[in-house]
Enzyme design. Structure first.
Site, mmCIF file in Angstrom:
data_model
loop_
_atom_site.group_PDB
_atom_site.id
_atom_site.type_symbol
_atom_site.label_atom_id
_atom_site.label_comp_id
_atom_site.label_asym_id
_atom_site.label_seq_id
_atom_site.Cartn_x
_atom_site.Cartn_y
_atom_site.Cartn_z
ATOM 1 N N ARG A 170 -18.948 0.690 1.466
ATOM 2 C CA ARG A 170 -18.815 -0.334 0.416
ATOM 3 C C ARG A 170 -17.958 0.101 -0.686
ATOM 4 N NH1 ARG A 170 -24.455 0.122 1.233
ATOM 5 N NH2 ARG A 170 -25.051 -1.179 2.790
ATOM 6 N N LYS A 211 -5.331 -7.203 -4.274
ATOM 7 C CA LYS A 211 -5.609 -7.929 -3.015
ATOM 8 C C LYS A 211 -5.318 -6.995 -1.561
ATOM 9 C CE LYS A 211 -4.540 -12.604 -4.592
ATOM 10 N NZ LYS A 211 -3.307 -13.686 -4.392
ATOM 11 N N GLU A 263 10.831 -11.661 -4.841
ATOM 12 C CA GLU A 263 9.554 -11.759 -5.599
ATOM 13 C C GLU A 263 9.810 -11.494 -7.106
ATOM 14 O OE1 GLU A 263 6.903 -12.613 -4.332
ATOM 15 O OE2 GLU A 263 6.501 -12.053 -2.289
ATOM 16 N N LYS A 316 3.010 -9.051 -14.050
ATOM 17 C CA LYS A 316 1.675 -9.120 -12.773
ATOM 18 C C LYS A 316 0.361 -8.514 -13.460
ATOM 19 C CE LYS A 316 0.119 -9.010 -8.241
ATOM 20 N NZ LYS A 316 0.405 -8.963 -6.824
ATOM 21 N N GLU A 345 -8.063 -14.867 -9.085
ATOM 22 C CA GLU A 345 -7.240 -16.132 -8.750
ATOM 23 C C GLU A 345 -8.187 -17.342 -9.058
ATOM 24 O OE1 GLU A 345 -4.144 -15.599 -5.979
ATOM 25 O OE2 GLU A 345 -4.430 -17.599 -5.318
ATOM 26 N N ARG A 397 -3.453 -16.761 -12.044
ATOM 27 C CA ARG A 397 -3.053 -16.108 -10.984
ATOM 28 C C ARG A 397 -2.312 -16.663 -9.768
ATOM 29 N NH1 ARG A 397 -5.122 -10.220 -8.485
ATOM 30 N NH2 ARG A 397 -3.465 -10.059 -6.958
ATOM 31 N N ASN A 427 1.915 -17.666 -6.892
ATOM 32 C CA ASN A 427 2.190 -18.160 -5.515
ATOM 33 C C ASN A 427 3.321 -19.141 -5.453
ATOM 34 O OD1 ASN A 427 0.357 -16.805 -3.792
ATOM 35 N ND2 ASN A 427 -1.168 -18.129 -4.855
ATOM 36 N N HIS A 463 5.439 -19.806 -2.362
ATOM 37 C CA HIS A 463 4.607 -19.179 -1.282
ATOM 38 C C HIS A 463 4.158 -20.067 -0.469
ATOM 39 C CE1 HIS A 463 5.361 -15.443 -3.359
ATOM 40 N NE2 HIS A 463 4.740 -14.619 -2.521
ATOM 41 N N HIS A 513 4.930 -19.296 3.123
ATOM 42 C CA HIS A 513 3.779 -18.916 4.222
ATOM 43 C C HIS A 513 4.076 -20.152 5.695
ATOM 44 C CE1 HIS A 513 1.287 -16.698 1.378
ATOM 45 N NE2 HIS A 513 2.090 -15.868 1.527
ATOM 46 N N HIS A 517 8.893 -11.614 4.906
ATOM 47 C CA HIS A 517 7.997 -12.304 3.569
ATOM 48 C C HIS A 517 9.052 -12.667 2.562
ATOM 49 C CE1 HIS A 517 4.606 -13.558 1.065
ATOM 50 N NE2 HIS A 517 5.107 -12.670 0.239
HETATM 51 P P1 NAD Z 1 6.383 -3.427 5.020
HETATM 52 O O1 NAD Z 1 5.287 -2.824 4.665
HETATM 53 O O2 NAD Z 1 6.568 -3.848 6.723
HETATM 54 O O3 NAD Z 1 7.721 -2.651 4.566
HETATM 55 C C1 NAD Z 1 8.844 -3.169 5.100
HETATM 56 C C2 NAD Z 1 9.977 -2.094 6.087
HETATM 57 O O4 NAD Z 1 10.160 -1.250 5.197
HETATM 58 C C3 NAD Z 1 8.810 -1.533 6.866
HETATM 59 O O5 NAD Z 1 9.668 -1.362 8.310
HETATM 60 C C4 NAD Z 1 8.593 -0.091 6.365
HETATM 61 O O6 NAD Z 1 8.312 1.078 7.318
HETATM 62 C C5 NAD Z 1 9.887 0.256 5.737
HETATM 63 N N1 NAD Z 1 9.809 1.107 4.470
HETATM 64 C C6 NAD Z 1 9.066 1.141 3.718
HETATM 65 N N2 NAD Z 1 9.334 1.911 2.581
HETATM 66 C C7 NAD Z 1 10.481 2.411 3.068
HETATM 67 C C8 NAD Z 1 11.309 3.464 2.455
HETATM 68 N N3 NAD Z 1 11.224 3.849 1.203
HETATM 69 N N4 NAD Z 1 12.637 3.752 2.996
HETATM 70 C C9 NAD Z 1 12.614 3.010 4.330
HETATM 71 N N5 NAD Z 1 11.759 2.210 4.840
HETATM 72 C C10 NAD Z 1 10.825 1.926 4.294
HETATM 73 O O7 NAD Z 1 6.867 -4.900 3.985
HETATM 74 P P2 NAD Z 1 6.738 -5.203 2.699
HETATM 75 O O8 NAD Z 1 7.769 -6.099 2.287
HETATM 76 O O9 NAD Z 1 6.769 -3.940 1.820
HETATM 77 O O10 NAD Z 1 5.324 -5.690 2.506
HETATM 78 C C11 NAD Z 1 5.206 -7.046 3.193
HETATM 79 C C12 NAD Z 1 3.515 -7.100 3.493
HETATM 80 O O11 NAD Z 1 2.862 -7.409 2.071
HETATM 81 C C13 NAD Z 1 3.012 -8.332 3.928
HETATM 82 O O12 NAD Z 1 2.200 -8.116 4.623
HETATM 83 C C14 NAD Z 1 2.392 -9.221 2.813
HETATM 84 O O13 NAD Z 1 1.553 -10.110 3.315
HETATM 85 C C15 NAD Z 1 1.733 -8.074 1.980
HETATM 86 N N6 NAD Z 1 1.878 -8.736 0.462
HETATM 87 C C16 NAD Z 1 0.666 -8.583 0.077
HETATM 88 C C17 NAD Z 1 0.604 -8.664 -1.405
HETATM 89 C C18 NAD Z 1 -0.453 -8.349 -2.170
HETATM 90 O O14 NAD Z 1 -0.958 -8.628 -3.408
HETATM 91 N N7 NAD Z 1 -1.590 -7.415 -1.517
HETATM 92 C C19 NAD Z 1 1.534 -9.438 -2.148
HETATM 93 C C20 NAD Z 1 2.895 -9.603 -1.560
HETATM 94 C C21 NAD Z 1 2.965 -9.400 -0.152
HETATM 95 N N1 GLY Z 2 1.245 -12.093 -4.658
HETATM 96 C C1 GLY Z 2 0.138 -12.809 -5.141
HETATM 97 C C2 GLY Z 2 -0.755 -12.200 -5.875
HETATM 98 O O1 GLY Z 2 -1.207 -10.934 -6.046
HETATM 99 O O2 GLY Z 2 -1.701 -12.796 -6.304
#
Ligand code: NAD
Ligand code: GLY
Length: 369
Positions: free
Chosen positions: A126, A148, A190, A232, A242, A246, A250, A253, A257, A270
């Protein structure tokens, strides 16, 4: 914060009363034993990473975090692996190693690893401690901050998840030196979003310094990481769940999306979809009479200069519209959109002419990128 530190670490706070936490930003933090140890309290730490990031950064992180029990879980790389199956795999390792409630889960990687590890931390017993060590620009400016967490479902992206704030976000900006150029550009989408949404000064700064950012200039990158995290952190501090403000994060987005889901999350990163989505949000704002043609053109130019798509490519406008209707912000069957009154001034509305949405979708989709 630890005492006796030799070098100042830029630190911001996400203010959430008893769940407040620091965001540390500096080059070389992964090797700063004292800093890392002062922010990772648990004796048992499960490190979640992937097959790309672990070989690059896990040895340095593990060396800095000893002595304590460190158990790594190395997942396959990619959005396709942000699944319930991999959540289950992480939970299995926690159970197999008899980790207790006083353990911590640490995410070493981009947003995929961060979202998955965070959801594991939210659900194991939990809720256990969680530390984010983001290694992509996108994760450093956005996904690692704000709590998130979640996984994808075949029926939709991020459909299953929880809010679970980290105990610390440790951003080693030097990790960006190994990030592929395409991923860096995706992260810039972003950053552009933050400027467009709420900081006209940041937007103008980006117009002036985009080349330095694209060249990976460390000071320029550190500046946008700090400013993005400040924006942020302030918004999350005011609206953690949100309920209102917040949702402005988006911006772009809902369009983005829809592009991602219409292409089955296989073609677009993304951040690339967000880039096109920002241009579409600006065009829609112009079509509704909120945004001047000159400002809409500034948005498009910055997105294009960042090497991001400014168009939804060959996805048809009807398909996009159908995917937009599945957005989490839909209320009473009406798609709510984040639109712009100017650069740095976003607002949410469901009060727009349908023709404006139709004409925007028609103008920005259905042709090759
Ligand atoms: P990702 O985690 O897939 O990373 C992108 C690529 O870069 C991958 O191939 C990874 O292995 C590689 N990589 C990472 N760090 C590296 C480094 N230092 N050197 C070399 N390669 C490296 O993608 P992302 O763009 O980081 O994140 C996208 C994800 O984040 C999506 O799933 C999206 O939904 C999520 N997201 C979440 C939030 C949130 O608030 N939680 C906000 C925006 C996006
Ligand atoms: N990426 C949007 C949020 O964290 O609310």
């Amino acid at each position: 914060m630890s005492r006796g530190r030799r070098r100042h670490v830029h630190t911001l706070n996400v203010e959430l009363r008893s769940r407040s936490y620091p965001i540390l930003i500096d080059a070389g933090l992964l090797e700063r034993t004292a800093v890392l140890n002062s922010h990772v309290a648990a004796r048992d730490v499960l490190i979640v990473s992937n097959t790309t990031v672990a070989p690059l950064y896990l040895p340095a992180l593990s060396a800095a975090l000893t002595p304590r029990r460190l158990v790594p879980v190395i997942l396959p790389d990619g959005e396709a692996h942000k699944t319930l199956g991999n959540l289950s795999r992480i939970l299995d390792v926690l159970v197999a190693n008899r980790f207790g409630r006083d353990c911590a889960v640490l995410a070493l990687g981009g947003g995929v690893v961060g979202d998955l590890a965070g959801f594991a931390a939210a659900s194991y017993q939990r809720g256990v401690a969680f530390v984010q060590v983001p290694t992509t620009l996108l994760a450093q400016v956005d996904s690692a901050v704000g709590g998130k967490t979640g996984v994808n479902h075949p029926g939709g992206k991020n459909l299953i998840g929880a809010f679970h704030q980290p105990d610390a976000v440790i951003i080693d900006t030097r990790t960006l030196t190994t990030l592929p150029a395409r991923e860096l550009r995706a992260g810039l989408a972003e950053v552009i979003k933050y400027g467009l949404m709420g900081d006209a000064v940041l937007f103008a700064w980006l117009e002036g310094h985009l080349d330095a950012l694209l060249a990976g200039e460390p000071q320029a990158l550190a500046h946008v990481i700090r400013r993005s995290c400040e924006i942020k952190a302030a918004i999350v501090g005011r609206d953690e769940r949100e309920q209102g403000e917040r949702a402005l994060l988006n911006l772009g987005h809902t369009f983005g999306h829809a592009i991602e889901s219409a292409t089955a999350y296989k073609e677009w990163l993304h951040g690339e979809a967000v880039g096109a989505g920002l241009v579409m949000a600006a065009a829609m704002s112009q079509a509704c009479g909120y945004l001047s043609a000159a400002d809409a053109a500034r948005v498009r130019q910055l997105v294009e200069r960042a090497g991001l798509p400014a168009h939804a490519g060959d996805v048809g406008s009807q398909t996009l519209r159908e995917h937009m209707a599945l957005d989490k912000k839909v209320k009473g069957g009406r798609i709510r959109l984040v639109l712009l009154r100017g650069i740095g001034s976003a607002f949410m509305t469901d009060d727009y002419p349908d023709e404006a949405l139709q004409s925007t979708l028609a103008a920005y989709s259905g042709a090759p990128r």
